[in-house]
Design a protein around this motif. Structure first.
Motif, mmCIF file in Angstrom:
data_model
loop_
_atom_site.group_PDB
_atom_site.id
_atom_site.type_symbol
_atom_site.label_atom_id
_atom_site.label_comp_id
_atom_site.label_asym_id
_atom_site.label_seq_id
_atom_site.Cartn_x
_atom_site.Cartn_y
_atom_site.Cartn_z
ATOM 1 N N LYS A 36 2.560 9.682 -7.086
ATOM 2 C CA LYS A 36 3.683 9.690 -8.005
ATOM 3 C C LYS A 36 4.662 10.805 -7.677
ATOM 4 C CE LYS A 36 1.809 7.717 -12.153
ATOM 5 N NZ LYS A 36 1.585 7.975 -13.566
ATOM 6 N N ARG A 37 4.186 11.847 -7.061
ATOM 7 C CA ARG A 37 5.024 13.009 -6.806
ATOM 8 C C ARG A 37 5.783 12.802 -5.515
ATOM 9 N NH1 ARG A 37 6.481 17.248 -10.012
ATOM 10 N NH2 ARG A 37 7.465 18.716 -8.645
ATOM 11 N N TYR A 38 7.066 13.076 -5.529
ATOM 12 C CA TYR A 38 7.859 12.823 -4.337
ATOM 13 C C TYR A 38 7.996 14.093 -3.502
ATOM 14 C CZ TYR A 38 11.832 11.701 -1.444
ATOM 15 O OH TYR A 38 12.665 11.494 -0.384
ATOM 16 N N VAL A 39 7.932 13.932 -2.209
ATOM 17 C CA VAL A 39 8.178 15.052 -1.292
ATOM 18 C C VAL A 39 9.449 14.723 -0.506
ATOM 19 C CG1 VAL A 39 7.336 16.222 0.745
ATOM 20 C CG2 VAL A 39 5.757 15.601 -1.058
ATOM 21 N N PRO A 40 10.457 15.548 -0.582
ATOM 22 C CA PRO A 40 11.717 15.192 0.075
ATOM 23 C C PRO A 40 11.567 15.026 1.578
ATOM 24 C CG PRO A 40 12.069 16.984 -1.443
ATOM 25 C CD PRO A 40 10.600 16.754 -1.382
ATOM 26 N N VAL A 41 12.124 13.983 2.073
ATOM 27 C CA VAL A 41 12.030 13.656 3.483
ATOM 28 C C VAL A 41 13.433 13.336 3.974
ATOM 29 C CG1 VAL A 41 11.276 11.859 5.050
ATOM 30 C CG2 VAL A 41 9.690 12.802 3.404
ATOM 31 N N GLY A 42 13.792 13.819 5.160
ATOM 32 C CA GLY A 42 15.140 13.606 5.654
ATOM 33 C C GLY A 42 15.462 12.137 5.835
ATOM 34 N N GLY A 43 16.662 11.745 5.430
ATOM 35 C CA GLY A 43 17.094 10.370 5.616
ATOM 36 C C GLY A 43 16.794 9.449 4.460
ATOM 37 N N ASP A 44 16.015 9.889 3.517
ATOM 38 C CA ASP A 44 15.677 9.029 2.376
ATOM 39 C C ASP A 44 16.828 8.974 1.387
ATOM 40 O OD1 ASP A 44 12.135 9.405 1.570
ATOM 41 O OD2 ASP A 44 13.225 8.132 2.979
ATOM 42 N N GLY A 94 13.164 15.566 -8.228
ATOM 43 C CA GLY A 94 11.755 15.338 -8.484
ATOM 44 C C GLY A 94 10.832 15.998 -7.494
ATOM 45 N N GLY A 95 11.353 16.782 -6.620
ATOM 46 C CA GLY A 95 10.490 17.476 -5.668
ATOM 47 C C GLY A 95 10.169 18.866 -6.179
ATOM 48 N N SER A 96 9.653 19.688 -5.313
ATOM 49 C CA SER A 96 9.277 21.019 -5.771
ATOM 50 C C SER A 96 10.493 21.900 -5.980
ATOM 51 C CB SER A 96 8.348 21.658 -4.748
ATOM 52 O OG SER A 96 8.948 21.588 -3.486
ATOM 53 N N GLU A 97 11.588 21.584 -5.257
ATOM 54 C CA GLU A 97 12.794 22.388 -5.414
ATOM 55 C C GLU A 97 13.970 21.493 -5.675
ATOM 56 O OE1 GLU A 97 12.070 26.120 -2.452
ATOM 57 O OE2 GLU A 97 13.941 25.009 -2.484
ATOM 58 N N GLN A 98 15.012 22.106 -6.210
ATOM 59 C CA GLN A 98 16.205 21.302 -6.412
ATOM 60 C C GLN A 98 16.979 21.217 -5.107
ATOM 61 O OE1 GLN A 98 18.335 22.627 -9.792
ATOM 62 N NE2 GLN A 98 16.724 21.789 -11.080
ATOM 63 N N ALA A 99 17.643 20.104 -4.906
ATOM 64 C CA ALA A 99 18.404 19.933 -3.673
ATOM 65 C C ALA A 99 19.827 20.412 -3.891
ATOM 66 C CB ALA A 99 18.413 18.465 -3.265
#
Lengths: 110, 197
Positions: free
Chosen positions: B29-37, B56-61
């Motif tokens: 359920k937890r999202y990990v930011p990945v480039g290109g998504d 929704g990741g650990s840090e704000q973008a």
């Protein structure tokens, strides 16, 4: 062997584009859907629509024809301008013995 | 990081991939930011030339003011705190704060940017998003027969739905949330009941 680590899921499962619209709710997104999803297929369908021009090609050519002359005249030197005027006025070549239109540089004769 | 799940494999020869691909099809359920998504984010703050966006990741973008189509230093994008943004990650690794843009590599927005007014945002697991985005998704096809609506799916587990009336929107939301745990047969029954009404 070559192993590349890839963190995203996109190339794995060949996912579609995230924005979708159905039954004409948002026509722009529907157009985008067709565009994006056709990119996944093998051929890229080149969108071949000529942009509708405000000015037609013919008119553009006509306008350009006269434009080049007008702007060109601006940059002629004074002597050339006079010659151009003479040419315009009498269509036939002048009866007087023809003066050289452009005076070339004459080398000093010793 | 260890993951548990099914190991999947795709043969070489697909138009896009050069070689075969292996991946672990896991549920989370937890999202990990990945480039290109492409993700849906919520603007939380405007800080010095960039927006802070919660994905929704650990840090704000961070999302720069200039990363929109047609934005210049004088022409700022019209984004307020609390707006929804659909964009893609430019850079996202575990060492840095992720960066988002709303413009693709050729400079066009291609559907990214601020998501309009109204509509409903909710969160689902990542596995469901991947199922919904699969090339031939029955759920989406069946839903599209019901009523006209608009749908934006973010890879971070967020879905935004907008339909003509609030009731229709809520119906679609409930179906999408529930269809993770329903089998195909139950889903068809539910949809048949709805289209009957």
């Amino acid at each position: 062997s070559f192993i590349i680590e890839e963190r995203s899921f996109m190339p794995c499962e060949d996912l579609l584009y995230g924005r979708m619209s159905f039954k004409g709710f948002n026509p722009e997104i529907e157009k985008l859907m067709i565009q994006m999803n056709s990119r996944c297929k093998e051929e890229e369908i080149q969108v071949d629509d000529k942009m509708e021009a405000d000015v037609s090609d013919e008119e553009m050519a006509r306008r350009y024809e006269t434009l080049v002359g007008t702007i060109g005249k601006k940059f002629l030197r004074k002597r050339d301008q006079r010659v151009l005027q003479d040419e315009d006025e009498d269509g036939n070549s002048n009866t007087r013995p023809s003066k050289k239109a452009k005076k070339k540089f004459l080398k000093p004769q010793d | 990081v260890t993951k548990c799940g099914l190991l999947r494999h795709r043969q070489a020869g697909g138009g896009a991939a050069a070689g075969g691909a292996y991946w672990v099809d896991s549920q989370q359920k937890r999202y990990v930011p990945v480039g290109g998504d492409h993700v849906i984010g919520i603007v939380t703050a405007t800080a010095g030339g960039a927006f802070k966006v919660d994905v929704g990741g650990s840090e704000q973008a961070s999302l720069s003011y200039l990363a929109f189509e047609g934005a210049t230093k004088r022409n700022r994008p019209n984004v307020q705190v609390g707006d929804l943004i659909y964009g893609q990650f430019l850079v996202a690794n575990k060492d840095m704060e992720p960066e988002m843009v709303c413009i693709d590599s050729s400079g066009r927005s291609s559907g990214m940017g601020i998501i309009g007014q109204d509509g409903f945002l909710f969160k689902v697991s990542l596995g469901l998003i991947r199922k919904l985005l699969a090339p031939k998704c029955e759920i989406i096809q069946e839903l599209s027969q019901l009523y006209p609506f608009e749908l934006v799916l973010g890879m971070n587990g967020r879905i935004w739905v907008k339909a003509k009336t609030v009731q229709q929107t809520l119906i679609i939301v409930n179906i999408l949330e529930a269809c993770e745990h329903m089998s195909a047969e139950q889903r068809r029954q539910a949809l048949a009941k709805l289209s009957g009404n």
